[in-house]
Design an enzyme around this catalytic site. Sequence first.
Site, mmCIF file in Angstrom:
data_model
loop_
_atom_site.group_PDB
_atom_site.id
_atom_site.type_symbol
_atom_site.label_atom_id
_atom_site.label_comp_id
_atom_site.label_asym_id
_atom_site.label_seq_id
_atom_site.Cartn_x
_atom_site.Cartn_y
_atom_site.Cartn_z
ATOM 1 N N ASP A 120 0.852 0.148 -5.193
ATOM 2 C CA ASP A 120 -0.021 0.558 -5.946
ATOM 3 C C ASP A 120 -0.165 1.868 -6.185
ATOM 4 O OD1 ASP A 120 -2.845 1.007 -3.219
ATOM 5 O OD2 ASP A 120 -0.664 1.481 -3.342
ATOM 6 N N HIS A 121 0.342 3.030 -5.828
ATOM 7 C CA HIS A 121 0.536 4.296 -6.284
ATOM 8 C C HIS A 121 1.305 5.206 -4.965
ATOM 9 C CE1 HIS A 121 -2.251 4.712 -2.737
ATOM 10 N NE2 HIS A 121 -3.165 3.914 -3.247
ATOM 11 N N THR A 137 -6.286 2.829 -5.175
ATOM 12 C CA THR A 137 -6.016 1.423 -5.085
ATOM 13 C C THR A 137 -6.841 0.679 -6.157
ATOM 14 O OG1 THR A 137 -5.406 1.605 -2.676
ATOM 15 C CG2 THR A 137 -6.311 -0.639 -3.557
ATOM 16 N N HIS A 196 -0.530 3.737 5.006
ATOM 17 C CA HIS A 196 -1.561 4.407 4.234
ATOM 18 C C HIS A 196 -1.780 5.962 4.826
ATOM 19 C CE1 HIS A 196 -5.684 5.881 2.622
ATOM 20 N NE2 HIS A 196 -5.343 4.878 1.676
ATOM 21 N N GLU A 229 0.807 -1.058 0.060
ATOM 22 C CA GLU A 229 -0.033 -0.047 -0.114
ATOM 23 C C GLU A 229 0.926 1.219 0.007
ATOM 24 O OE1 GLU A 229 -3.108 0.370 -0.548
ATOM 25 O OE2 GLU A 229 -2.793 2.658 -0.255
HETATM 26 C C1 GP9 Z 1 -9.037 0.608 1.377
HETATM 27 C C2 GP9 Z 1 -7.352 0.344 0.958
HETATM 28 C C3 GP9 Z 1 -6.984 1.831 0.775
HETATM 29 O O1 GP9 Z 1 -9.428 -1.094 1.528
HETATM 30 O O2 GP9 Z 1 -7.268 -0.509 -0.056
HETATM 31 O O3 GP9 Z 1 -7.491 2.166 -0.568
HETATM 32 P P1 GP9 Z 1 -6.945 3.613 -1.345
HETATM 33 O O4 GP9 Z 1 -7.255 4.813 -0.235
HETATM 34 O O5 GP9 Z 1 -5.198 3.606 -1.121
HETATM 35 O O6 GP9 Z 1 -7.268 3.663 -2.541
HETATM 36 MN MN MN Z 2 -3.829 2.355 -2.197
#
Ligand code: GP9
Ligand code: MN
Length: 429
Positions: free
Chosen positions: A258-259, A82, A199, A38
């Site tokens: 993912d980003h 995500t 996150h 993440e």
């Molecule tokens: C939510 C988690 C975060 O389940 O995958 O998502 P994001 O905010 O990075 O899109």
């Molecule tokens: Mn994400």
Amino acid sequence: NVSDLHSVEQYLKTNYVQPNPEYTGVAKGKNVLVIHLESFQQFLIGYKWKGKEVTPNLNKIYHAKDTLSFDNFYNQVGQGKTSDAEMMLENSLFGLQSGSAMSSYGTSNTFESAPAILRQRAGYTTAVMHGGAGSFWNRNNAYKSFGYQYFMPLSYYKNRPKYYIGYGLKDKIFFDQSVKYIERLPQPFYLKLITVTNHYPYDLDKPNQTIPKTNTNDETVDGYVQTAHYLDQAIGELMSWMKKTGLDKNTLIVFYGDHYGISGNHHKASAQLLKQKQFNDFDDLKFQRVPLMFHMKGLKGGVDHSYGGEIDVLPTLLNLLGIKDNDTIQFGHDILSRDSPQIVAQRNGDFITPKYAKVGGMYYYTKTGEKITHPNKKLKTELMAISNKVTTQLSLSDRVIDGNLLRFYKPKWFIKIKPSDYDYNKEKA
Ligand code: GP9
Ligand code: MN
């Protein structure tokens, strides 16, 4: 409509890139474990803070001889964050210009996704585990459209107040409780584990803060190294479990970020982290690179400098597994292919190639970061041609999603996915 489909098919035929034959089938029949890191940016690999490696476990994996690591791999997400990454990795289709494709179209659209392809072509058991709510990003519906047999969100996990931060269970707890499910998965499996602790805004309980915050004084940036360090420790624990069970011997592990974690409006703090004096939009695009690593016992590894993006992961993976994809509707190509155009589209029409980049209306030389202010006619034509390729690729992908075009096309070997075949409720697992 169907005429759109013809332009999509035409485009894909003319732009098809032969996969690299040296890697075809090197992971055939192996389990595939996709680890979603993440908000994890490439700069963290090898990064030290206060003399301490922030991600020692991922650093070791990155440099291992049986890891294929990419250091010019770009995230290509839009507002779907995500979920755009998931849409790209499972389908080689872009997210949308605005909103989340997985939320808006995940329930009703027809897809020909990775889990269905691997199950139908090679008998994989397919599953996703995530320590957050199953409804987030409409996963509980979209995964049925993707043909995932199992989805184990938070409802499958023991949750306690101290276990949960931000969007889900802390990664170490998530992994620790996931292993009993992983052990019970028939092999070969295609399993995605979605982490979440690293996150925004990077909160973490004191006992887990085992590296000091950075000192940029930007409070949404300074916790980043702490949650990244924590995620890395969780990966270390998972890797030793893989070794203990012997799963490391017959599993291809795909790590991807993912980003970005630090978004584009923290230039000052980002420059401080990188010890750079100036930091412009081009620096920011490079800063937002994310890892892509394929790690497998016996894989001929190394750091590959090819330019690629999330749209390319599925075709690259399918080639490693020896599964043909030349009759599917996928917008990416094998990153390892020698014929790769190495044009990495960004969702907003920006792009980067080994020679040029376009960021926010300005062109740059990729190698030096120098602005291209007065291109001559020849260079202008070259830059326009790349720009047109990018907008064509994005708009045709959008048409596939907006027009739900996969209703009208499937490879002759593909059996259409029936979402009603899947039920993710715990009692039915
Ligand atoms: C939510 C988690 C975060 O389940 O995958 O998502 P994001 O905010 O990075 O899109
Ligand atoms: Mn994400």
